[in-house]
Motif scaffolding. Structure first.
Motif, short mmCIF file in Angstrom:
data_model
loop_
_atom_site.label_atom_id
_atom_site.label_comp_id
_atom_site.label_asym_id
_atom_site.label_seq_id
_atom_site.Cartn_x
_atom_site.Cartn_y
_atom_site.Cartn_z
N PRO A 1 15.33 -1.75 -15.90
CA PRO A 1 14.00 -2.25 -15.54
C PRO A 1 13.63 -3.57 -16.23
CG PRO A 1 13.83 -0.20 -16.81
CD PRO A 1 15.26 -0.37 -16.42
N ASN B 1 17.24 7.36 -14.10
CA ASN B 1 16.22 7.12 -13.08
C ASN B 1 16.20 5.64 -12.66
OD1 ASN B 1 14.13 8.00 -11.43
ND2 ASN B 1 12.55 7.53 -12.95
N HIS B 2 16.35 4.76 -13.63
CA HIS B 2 16.30 3.33 -13.32
C HIS B 2 17.56 2.89 -12.58
CE1 HIS B 2 13.04 3.82 -16.02
NE2 HIS B 2 13.81 3.94 -17.09
N ARG C 1 17.13 -0.15 -4.41
CA ARG C 1 16.43 -1.38 -4.04
C ARG C 1 17.40 -2.53 -3.75
NH1 ARG C 1 12.98 -0.03 -8.94
NH2 ARG C 1 11.12 0.92 -8.04
N MET D 1 7.21 0.34 -9.79
CA MET D 1 8.44 0.83 -10.40
C MET D 1 8.55 2.35 -10.25
SD MET D 1 10.12 -1.83 -11.41
CE MET D 1 11.38 -1.27 -12.58
N GLU D 2 9.65 2.89 -10.75
CA GLU D 2 9.91 4.33 -10.59
C GLU D 2 9.12 5.17 -11.59
OE1 GLU D 2 12.16 1.96 -10.72
OE2 GLU D 2 13.40 2.11 -12.51
N ASP D 3 8.59 4.57 -12.62
CA ASP D 3 7.73 5.29 -13.56
C ASP D 3 7.05 4.28 -14.49
OD1 ASP D 3 9.64 4.62 -15.54
OD2 ASP D 3 10.64 6.55 -15.38
N ALA E 1 9.43 2.31 -16.91
CA ALA E 1 10.05 1.14 -16.26
C ALA E 1 9.05 0.00 -16.12
CB ALA E 1 10.61 1.54 -14.90
#
Lengths: 303, 385
Positions: A88, A117-118, A125, B61-63, B66
């Motif tokens: 991220p 998760n990232h 994406r 973002m996913e959370d 992030a």
């Protein structure tokens, strides 16, 4: 006496072709004798040099752990971030200035456990970055704990009776999530790594290279597999190159066969280009992209 | 109509969340990463709507973890950036508040507070994250926290938050709450040339052997960004002025002391509060955020009855105006501190007031605002009791 001198190094004169890209004032590095990470850094630099990219525009982002220290040894704009969050952070860098070639260089625990998760979302994406994952099948820095990549039956300090958790098959995970370039090698395959690094750096989108590397101190020793050289012999004798192999079939068992090669090389819309293209089509002149995105995309299109 | 710089000059009737988005745009923020969470979501929704037309990039973002690090990546690539959240998301962001403090990454964290702990009351206000804003990440560091009490201030203080972040290279928290976030009022957005925006200070010197974390006189080092050829290193490890990890007792002491001192020595430029009738007061009500509005009817009622009541409202909860509280403590017999929590900033008041003065919290577990009667009752008891 003179016979004992293998070579001499003259102060201030680069002796090694990769020295220009290392922060020599930080050498010696912290990695153990026999560790495979250093070899991957050597291959990465050579692949980077071969890519012809403008080195002032390359940024390397690492997480935490043994491999997380890579960023700090590279003489590039480099970021040693928090545990699991290199991707991220890299996403922010890339979207703020797409002109940057962003490389994430980190370990299996960092990128796949805490950072899993990232990883899946950046692949989904098709965020434009190259992710180099060094898989030593263990948590090295913290003392040999089980990782999501530790093979079943291997022993780890937090799996003292042998591991009973299945490991991730990372090329399959990356491909399933949408990575456009997926390759896997071991530290035995230095020339292949260099070639893959160059290809991945020049590939638009989420490119992923998994490199198996030895951890003699915490993986091999605990599992009675000898030292770094023994692990290299294992890589040599048990790896098989199968370019284009179905990633479903490339899972790795304890001391089992390692299928290596380039598995995926496809095209898919890249995040910032998709964003630009969509908004431009929808709003035409009204759309105001950032100067960095506008310049980068019009530069690419030769406008 | 917005002008070229994206500022929506004019009078608007909008809520605090939307005003915050406009403040960010006016401050020059052009990168926002966020994750949906009530009651803050309207901030990023408006940003998502507006950014394609002002040269900004928004990404959901996913959370929250992030989001809070993606903004820092964007800052190191040259953008002004913020993230927006509420309680549970704020908890997830703590590690990255520490990373921003340690790496001196200027960025803004907006927290539209709701009642906690845990999921708590997602749609209802509280001020329960005040200590978390200050101390939530591990280790010693300093931050700045601002407390708006109206949509207008959500606009103004968002700009102020960016300016302070840039000036001192610290994470700045905008401590809104559900009430301020969803309250709709008139918001006047001035023309861009009347908006004071602090431009990031960049190092422009030689590239060889330079020290990216060498501070200037104000203890703040100038910024650099990726892609300019400096080949610098940034790490959350204890580092020297070169930015290299240096894990020694000496480096730790030097770095961490400076991170804390850079706010202390510049305190007078940062700390802000509003006073009303404190000079002649026998009792002072200390408030911040939405509580500064609910306290007013109580103060007015008591004054009407002849009591000498002052009002000190914190604009910056952090750094805390310790000197001023200490000064006032010798002049009054009591401080009353209403908060939408079970007592947080009141500890800070107690700590600096000393033992000669009574400090009375007016606690509220959150979910709504105080009934002014509760505050009045405390004032009355202390004045007449």
């Amino acid at each position: 006496m003179a016979d004992d001198v293998l070579y001499t190094v003259e102060a201030g004169v680069p002796q090694n072709p990769i020295e220009d890209l290392l922060r020599m004032d930080r050498i010696p590095h912290i990695w153990c004798p026999g560790c495979g990470i250093g070899s991957t850094v050597n291959c990465f630099i050579r692949g980077l040099q071969a890519s012809g990219l403008d080195l002032d525009k390359v940024a390397v982002v690492s997480g935490i752990g043994c491999t997380g220290r890579v960023a700090g040894y590279l003489k590039l704009d480099s970021f040693h971030t928090t545990h699991g969050r290199a991707i991220p952070f890299a996403t922010g860098l890339k979207l703020a200035n797409p002109e940057l070639k962003v490389v994430v260089y980190s370990g299996d625990g960092d990128l796949i456990a805490i950072g899993g998760n990232h990883f899946i979302h950046a692949a989904r994406r098709n965020m434009d970055m190259t992710v180099i994952l060094i898989n030593n099948m263990i948590y090295g820095m913290t003392g040999g704990q089980v990782a999501p990549t530790t093979p079943i039956s291997a022993t780890a300090s937090t799996m003292p009776h042998g591991n009973y958790e299945p490991a991730f098959n990372l090329p399959h995970l990356a491909e399933s999530c949408g990575a456009v370039y997926v390759a896997r090698w071991t530290t035995f395959h230095v020339r292949h790594i260099i070639k893959s690094v160059k290809e991945a750096l020049l590939k638009k989108g989420f490119s992923f290279i998994e490199i198996f590397a030895s951890c003699p101190t915490l993986y091999s020793r605990r599992n009675k597999l000898g030292d770094g050289l023994d692990q290299m012999i294992y890589f040599q004798e048990n790896s098989e190159i199968k370019n284009g192999a179905d990633t479903k079939s490339v899972g790795v068992d304890f001391q089992g066969k390692i299928i290596v090669g380039k598995f995926v090389d496809i095209e898919r819309p890249v995040y910032h280009e998709a964003m630009y293209g969509h908004l431009k089509e929808k709003y035409g002149e009204e759309y105001m992209p950032s100067d960095e995105i506008k310049e980068f995309i019009s530069g690419q299109n030769g406008d | 109509m917005q002008d070229e710089s994206g500022v929506l000059t004019g009078a608007h009737f909008i809520d605090g969340d939307h005003a915050c988005s406009e403040g960010a745009i006016a401050a020059g923020c052009r990168f926002v990463a966020g994750y949906p969470i009530t009651p803050s979501t309207e901030v990023v929704e408006r940003i998502a709507e507006r950014f394609p037309f002002v040269g900004g990039v928004f990404i959901q973002m996913e959370d929250e973890i992030a989001s809070s690090i993606a903004i820092q990546g964007a800052v190191w690539a040259g953008k002004k950036a913020m993230t927006v959240t509420s309680g549970p998301g704020f908890s997830l962001m703590m590690e990255h508040i520490g990373y921003a403090a340690m790496t001196e990454t200027p960025c803004v964290f907006v927290n539209v507070q709701r009642a906690g702990p845990s999921t708590g009351l997602p749609t209802m206000p509280a001020q329960g994250d005040m200590m978390q804003a200050r101390w939530g990440s591990h280790g010693d560091y300093g931050i700045i926290a601002l407390c708006p009490n109206s949509p207008q201030e959500c606009f103004d203080f968002t700009i102020k938050a960016f300016n302070l972040a840039e000036q001192f290279r610290v994470p700045v928290m905008l401590m809104m709450d559900e009430c301020v976030g969803h309250m709709i009022e008139r918001v006047v957005i001035p023309p861009p040339n009347e908006i004071k925006v602090f431009k990031r200070r960049y190092y422009r010197g030689k590239k060889k052997d330079f020290l990216p974390f060498k501070p200037e006189k104000d203890l703040v080092p100038p910024m650099i960004k990726a892609g300019d050829g400096y080949r610098f290193h940034v790490t959350g490890l204890t580092h020297d002025e070169k930015g290299y990890p240096s894990m020694t007792v000496g480096t730790q002491a030097k770095l961490v002391t400076r991170l804390s001192d850079k706010l202390k020595v510049n305190e007078d430029k940062i700390i802000e509060y509003r006073e009303d009738g404190v000079e002649s007061a026998e009792l002072i009500v200390i408030t911040y955020g939405i509580t500064s509005r609910t306290a007013i009817p109580a103060i007015e009622q008591a004054r009407k009855e002849g009591m000498k009541i002052g009002h000190l409202r914190l604009i910056t909860a952090w750094p805390f105006p310790a000197k001023r509280i200490h000064e006032l403590a010798s002049k009054v017999k009591a401080f009353v501190v209403p908060e939408l929590n079970l007592g947080q900033m009141v500890y800070e008041v107690e700590r600096h007031a000393g033992s000669g003065v009574k400090v009375e919290p007016v606690s509220h577990a959150g979910g709504t605002v105080h009934d002014p009667k509760e505050i009045y009752t405390a004032i009355h008891r202390l004045m007449k009791g």
